[in-house]
Design an enzyme around this catalytic site. Structure first.
Site, PDB file in Angstrom:
ATOM      1  N   LEU A 140       7.471  -2.198   1.432  1.00 22.94           N
ATOM      2  CA  LEU A 140       8.064  -1.578   0.235  1.00 22.94           C
ATOM      3  C   LEU A 140       9.139  -0.567   0.627  1.00 22.94           C
ATOM      4  CD1 LEU A 140       5.028  -1.019  -2.192  1.00 22.94           C
ATOM      5  CD2 LEU A 140       6.744  -2.844  -2.220  1.00 22.94           C
ATOM      6  N   HIS A 191       1.439   3.302   2.272  1.00 20.57           N
ATOM      7  CA  HIS A 191       2.206   3.557   3.502  1.00 20.57           C
ATOM      8  C   HIS A 191       3.053   2.343   3.866  1.00 20.57           C
ATOM      9  CE1 HIS A 191      -0.328   7.104   4.159  1.00 20.57           C
ATOM     10  NE2 HIS A 191      -1.361   6.338   3.867  1.00 20.57           N
ATOM     11  N   SER A 192       3.244   1.442   2.912  1.00 13.34           N
ATOM     12  CA  SER A 192       3.811   0.122   3.189  1.00 13.34           C
ATOM     13  C   SER A 192       5.220   0.162   3.803  1.00 13.34           C
ATOM     14  CB  SER A 192       3.860  -0.672   1.884  1.00 13.34           C
ATOM     15  OG  SER A 192       4.643  -1.839   2.039  1.00 13.34           O
ATOM     16  N   ASN A 193       5.335  -0.436   4.985  1.00 11.60           N
ATOM     17  CA  ASN A 193       6.658  -0.565   5.607  1.00 11.60           C
ATOM     18  C   ASN A 193       7.522  -1.558   4.835  1.00 11.60           C
ATOM     19  OD1 ASN A 193       5.993   1.162   7.758  1.00 11.60           O
ATOM     20  ND2 ASN A 193       4.993  -0.514   8.853  1.00 11.60           N
ATOM     21  N   GLY A 196       0.813  -1.212   0.000  1.00  5.01           N
ATOM     22  CA  GLY A 196       0.000   0.000   0.000  1.00  5.01           C
ATOM     23  C   GLY A 196       0.848   1.264   0.000  1.00  5.01           C
TER      24      GLY A 196
END
Ligand SMILES: *Cc1c(COP(=O)(O)O)cnc(C)c1O
Length: 304
Positions: free
Chosen positions: A74, A70-72, A68
């Site tokens: 990625l 806010h993906s930690n 997403g």
């Protein structure tokens, strides 16, 4: 081909003081995965390590994964790509938007593709990867969040990290683990590492019907683990990413009492659930638990 990555970051183990824990005689030490690096934070690095090995073995030029805005996951992948010099591609949920996270992803050199919502929902369908495979034939695919058995195995070094630092918090042993669970991959890695020894408590950041238990079960079976010693506790407070007043107050209280920064999606909900369970007498007096701070503070910027 991916470079050989010889980086073994260290996370300090620190005693934690919260009134509710003290009164119940339960001792907690925090494994600060949020402190392993200024950019590459939390459990997501450990979940990536085996995927990076596999990519190198496959002579891939880089990695492609999804998440997403806010993906930690990625974020950690893109930061690692920049640090160690390999290509990264991110497939994102929803429509193009700018968040502090996506701006970092671009700054780190990750190539982004926005899949829309329906397109992202199709990620488990059989033909999903085909066009991406065709577009990026030299990239290694990593499942959402860095999951699966490979992700779990990458978390096993956390056990040694704790053992080596028990003396620093005045313990000679510990009785179990407590951590936030999203997919349950990190939890499964600890269960694999403990071999049925100490109990691993997973505080669910997602509602109970999100299939975490069967996912953990699948990883343990793939890892050949017959002994199971874990428990899942609902800590989602009504839904993933649902934030309420009491949660925000708890974040302030923990930061004031311990200088421990928490984000609202995973770590704050997990620690708050621990305090609640301890208050209700769910953990016996004298027990020593390791709370894993799984990081994710970069995602907090999106809530400011
Ligand atoms: C992804 C994440 C988790 C959940 O990890 P799983 O292995 O999916 O259970 C917990 N905390 C933070 C901060 C995360 O980013």
């Amino acid at each position: 081909m991916l470079p050989l990555i010889d980086w073994h970051p260290h996370a300090p183990l620190q005693r934690l003081h919260l009134d509710g824990l003290q009164q119940a005689g339960v001792q907690v030490a925090v494994l600060r995965l949020d402190l392993i690096d200024p950019l590459i934070s939390g459990n997501k690095w450990f979940k990536l390590t085996e995927h990076l090995h596999a990519a190198r073995t496959a002579r891939a030029a880089g990695l492609i994964s999804l998440g997403g805005a806010h993906s930690n996951h990625l974020h950690a992948l893109a930061a690692a790509g920049k640090r160690f010099g390999f290509a990264t591609v991110g497939l994102l949920r929803g429509h193009p938007q700018q968040t502090p996270t996506t701006m970092d992803l671009e700054r780190f050199g990750m190539q982004l593709h926005w899949l829309g919502f329906a397109g992202y929902r199709a990620r488990h369908e059989p033909g999903f990867w085909q066009p991406w495979q065709a577009m990026y034939p030299t990239l290694h695919q990593v499942p959402e969040g860095g999951g699966g058995l490979a992700g779990a195995l990458g978390c096993k070094p956390l056990l040694n990290m704790v053992r080596e630092q028990l003396g620093a918090v005045g313990w000679d042993d510990y009785d179990g683990w407590w951590l936030a669970a999203g997919t349950g991959t990190t939890l499964a890695g600890l269960v694999l590492g403990e071999q049925g020894g100490r109990c691993v408590y997973g505080a669910l950041a997602v509602p109970e019907d999100h299939g975490v238990a069967p996912q953990v079960e699948a990883i343990l079976q793939a890892g050949g683990m017959l002994e199971r010693n874990f428990a899942l506790i609902d800590a989602s407070r009504g839904g993933f990413a649902r934030v309420d007043e009491a949660l925000l107050e708890f974040i302030q209280r923990s930061e004031a009492a311990n200088g421990l920064p928490l984000e609202p999606l995973y770590t704050a909900k997990a620690l708050m659930a621990l305090e609640q369970v301890v208050k209700e007498g769910g953990i016996a007096r004298g027990r020593r638990l390791v709370f894993v701070h799984t990081g994710g503070l970069q995602g907090r910027r999106g809530f400011a």
